[in-house]
Design a protein around this motif. Structure first.
Motif, PDB file in Angstrom:
ATOM      1  N   PRO A  29      -7.087  -2.790   1.210  1.00  0.00           N
ATOM      2  CA  PRO A  29      -7.646  -2.208  -0.025  1.00  0.00           C
ATOM      3  C   PRO A  29      -6.967  -2.697  -1.302  1.00  0.00           C
ATOM      4  O   PRO A  29      -7.548  -2.579  -2.374  1.00  0.00           O
ATOM      5  N   HIS A  30      -5.752  -3.247  -1.172  1.00  0.00           N
ATOM      6  CA  HIS A  30      -5.041  -3.688  -2.377  1.00  0.00           C
ATOM      7  C   HIS A  30      -5.358  -5.138  -2.716  1.00  0.00           C
ATOM      8  O   HIS A  30      -4.794  -5.677  -3.661  1.00  0.00           O
ATOM      9  N   ALA A  67      -8.994  -1.182 -12.138  1.00  0.00           N
ATOM     10  CA  ALA A  67      -9.963  -2.153 -12.629  1.00  0.00           C
ATOM     11  C   ALA A  67     -11.155  -1.457 -13.274  1.00  0.00           C
ATOM     12  O   ALA A  67     -11.707  -1.943 -14.260  1.00  0.00           O
ATOM     13  N   SER A  68     -11.526  -0.313 -12.713  1.00  0.00           N
ATOM     14  CA  SER A  68     -12.711   0.342 -13.254  1.00  0.00           C
ATOM     15  C   SER A  68     -12.362   1.253 -14.426  1.00  0.00           C
ATOM     16  O   SER A  68     -13.216   1.621 -15.216  1.00  0.00           O
ATOM     17  N   PRO A 104      -5.632  -0.466  -7.274  1.00  0.00           N
ATOM     18  CA  PRO A 104      -6.130  -1.573  -8.091  1.00  0.00           C
ATOM     19  C   PRO A 104      -7.594  -1.406  -8.435  1.00  0.00           C
ATOM     20  O   PRO A 104      -8.029  -1.768  -9.536  1.00  0.00           O
ATOM     21  N   ALA A 105      -8.368  -0.845  -7.501  1.00  0.00           N
ATOM     22  CA  ALA A 105      -9.792  -0.677  -7.753  1.00  0.00           C
ATOM     23  C   ALA A 105     -10.000   0.332  -8.880  1.00  0.00           C
ATOM     24  O   ALA A 105     -10.798   0.113  -9.797  1.00  0.00           O
ATOM     25  N   ARG A 140       2.127   2.683  -3.469  1.00  0.00           N
ATOM     26  CA  ARG A 140       1.307   3.611  -4.243  1.00  0.00           C
ATOM     27  C   ARG A 140       1.779   5.046  -4.041  1.00  0.00           C
ATOM     28  O   ARG A 140       1.773   5.858  -4.947  1.00  0.00           O
ATOM     29  N   GLN A 184       0.830  -1.213   0.000  1.00  0.00           N
ATOM     30  CA  GLN A 184       0.000   0.000   0.000  1.00  0.00           C
ATOM     31  C   GLN A 184       0.858   1.254   0.000  1.00  0.00           C
ATOM     32  O   GLN A 184       0.499   2.266  -0.597  1.00  0.00           O
ATOM     33  N   ALA A 187     -12.908  -0.990  -2.135  1.00  0.00           N
ATOM     34  CA  ALA A 187     -13.406   0.339  -2.478  1.00  0.00           C
ATOM     35  C   ALA A 187     -14.675   0.280  -3.332  1.00  0.00           C
ATOM     36  O   ALA A 187     -15.421   1.252  -3.407  1.00  0.00           O
ATOM     37  N   GLN A 188     -14.897  -0.871  -3.985  1.00  0.00           N
ATOM     38  CA  GLN A 188     -16.085  -0.982  -4.841  1.00  0.00           C
ATOM     39  C   GLN A 188     -17.270  -1.608  -4.108  1.00  0.00           C
ATOM     40  O   GLN A 188     -18.307  -1.847  -4.700  1.00  0.00           O
ATOM     41  N   TYR A 228     -12.766  -5.329  -5.306  1.00  0.00           N
ATOM     42  CA  TYR A 228     -11.915  -4.666  -4.324  1.00  0.00           C
ATOM     43  C   TYR A 228     -12.779  -3.929  -3.303  1.00  0.00           C
ATOM     44  O   TYR A 228     -13.877  -3.485  -3.636  1.00  0.00           O
TER      45      TYR A 228
END
Lengths: 259, 264
Positions: B110-111, A237-238, A233-234, A159, A156, B155-156, B153
């Protein structure tokens, strides 16, 4: 104005072996010093945030010293200063397939130590940016320090660390020129050697500037790759498509753009 | 829920637990026994020490006096010449494997995806083969109603979904005890129910649980005992019926009228 385009193009596209060797040195010195500097910086950062004073205090002093003095002074001090005081003399080392000259060793050491001090602060900020709840959740799952640092906290922190790390390497590519003062024939000293024979100073310094610009530009693309690899990553992905490389290069179209 | 919890062995035994933050004494001698299969809900005003107390149970907080045992193991300390000294990190970590914890702010990684969050500790701490961990992880996700979210993930996910993944993550370690630190306090009202439903199901299956919560409905319906904390002490410890209808302590009555009065 006395500018020979012929000389410029010739050295730009058909560089002599001195040049190519200088280019190779610049690149390899940068990669090695950045690599070792980052690893050393990680350990210094961990020492710095440790609860043990015996680790914390030396780490603080190291960072304070290497960030507080000019890199050029450090380079000369480590190579020439230590030798002049009869403390330590860097001798050439024969690796079998190649010789590692003393001045190159000293230069690598100076760049590595200096970089470690900066990376320590960057990595420390990265680790501190990770919410304390992450550590607590890891501990409550029975993880020990080494495991949660490696698997939970550092990924983390990456990042936050990767963008400034990219800038550090960009600086590193250019800081290698300082090794010319202790006689390491990297790109700048190679250029000086050629100009002292040809006297085409303006053209050749234009060429060397183009070389550095090419290196940092290519690095800019790599950096963008790294940032999307270690980014959110979220969000990755989006996000349908990664933003274009030229945007990062010229610094527009990144912030405030709807995802 | 067992019909006669008194016959069951003790999972948690706390004796004379005291905790200070500097000059501020937050726990002033806590005695509590929780038996296998019991669900204990701890209520109290903020600052009463209830969250600090359950954080002491898995040694996220050090204690200055007293002792806490979980499953017969002294937590966080070992005895040396009659004194308690802090245990090694490795031993503390091993003890924590027995104790699942669910946090107010979920604290998912979160990762990592939902499924990766769940299998992380089983694989790297419990050393369970990946295939088996994946199987168990998927079963747990299904159990909290999120089977289709395994590759999502945090956050979603909504807050309620995140908290359900966090419960599944804690359960994946097969703990003997589950601690819940205000598990619904950070949730939007419409998501509280889905988390409480998972917790109720867990209670029905016989999990030993200590829950710090403001959800009086949950306490009344699921708890075997409800505990009122005030000023770092337990001032009331009673079955829910008695706790809500005939509290022994006037502070409990005052607290209940404040909390429930607003709702009913």
């Amino acid at each position: 104005m006395n500018f020979e385009w012929g000389v410029f193009w010739e050295y730009l596209f058909w560089p002599s072996s001195v040049y190519l060797h200088g280019l190779w040195l610049t690149l390899s010195i940068s990669v090695v010093a950045q690599g070792f500097g980052t690893v050393l910086g990680l350990f210094i950062a961990l020492a710095r945030i440790s609860k043990h004073r015996l680790l914390q205090v030396p780490a603080r002093i190291f960072v304070w010293g290497f960030r507080g003095t000019p890199l050029l002074v450090q380079i000369v001090f480590i190579y020439t200063g230590l030798a002049a005081a009869n403390i330590f003399r860097f001798e050439d080392i024969n690796l079998g397939f190649a010789t590692l000259p003393g001045n190159l060793q000293a230069g690598l050491l100076a760049l590595t130590l200096n970089e470690a001090a900066y990376m320590a602060e960057i990595i420390r900020a990265g680790i501190n940016s990770v919410n304390l709840g992450q550590t607590e959740a890891s501990k409550s799952l029975g993880m020990t320090y080494g495991l949660y640092m490696r698997r939970i906290i550092l990924p983390q922190a990456a990042r936050v660390v990767v963008p400034p790390l990219g800038n550090e390497f960009n600086s590193m590519l250019k800081n290698t020129t300082l090794l010319s003062v202790i006689g390491v024939p990297e790109l700048l000293l190679a250029t000086q050697m050629v100009t002292s024979v040809t006297f085409r100073v303006f053209e050749l310094y234009m060429v060397v500037a183009c070389y550095y610009l090419t290196l940092t530009t290519l690095w800019g693309f790599v950096q963008q790759r790294l940032e999307s690899r270690f980014g959110d990553p979220a969000a990755a992905a989006s996000r349908k498509l990664a933003s274009k490389g030229y945007r990062r290069l010229f610094g527009f179209g990144q912030i405030g753009e709807p995802r | 829920m067992s019909d006669d919890p008194v016959a069951e062995p003790a999972i948690v035994t706390a004796r004379g637990v005291e905790k200070r933050f500097g000059d501020l004494q937050v726990l002033k001698g806590i005695d509590l026994t929780v038996r296998k299969g019991e669900v204990v809900v701890i209520v109290g005003a903020s600052g009463s020490g209830k969250t600090t107390f359950i954080r002491c149970i898995n040694h996220l907080e050090k204690i200055q006096k007293g002792r806490i045992e979980v499953n017969g193991h002294l937590i966080g300390y070992r005895e040396r010449n009659g004194l308690l000294v802090e245990d090694s990190e490795r031993n503390i970590a091993r003890q924590r494997c027995e104790i699942g914890m669910v946090f107010q702010l979920f604290n998912l990684f979160p990762h990592l995806t939902a499924l990766e969050n769940i299998i992380e500790a089983p694989i790297h701490v419990r050393k369970i083969p990946r295939e088996e961990a994946l199987r168990t992880g998927r079963a747990l996700l299904a159990r909290v109603g999120l089977a289709e979210k395994e590759n999502t993930y945090p956050a979603q996910l909504s807050g309620g979904q995140q908290q359900r993944v966090a419960i599944a993550r804690a359960l994946a370690m097969r703990p003997a005890l589950m601690l819940f630190d205000e598990p619904t306090s950070a949730l939007d009202p419409e998501m509280i129910g889905e988390v409480l439903d998972v917790m109720k199901e867990l209670a029905r299956e016989g999990m030993t649980m200590i829950v710090v919560s403001h959800e009086m409905g949950f306490a009344r319906e699921v708890a075997n005992r409800v505990i009122m904390m005030h000023g770092g002490q337990i001032i009331e410890d009673a079955p829910p019926e008695q706790f809500f209808t005939a509290p022994a302590h006037e502070r409990t009555a005052a607290f209940l009228s404040r909390v429930i009065g607003k709702r009913d």
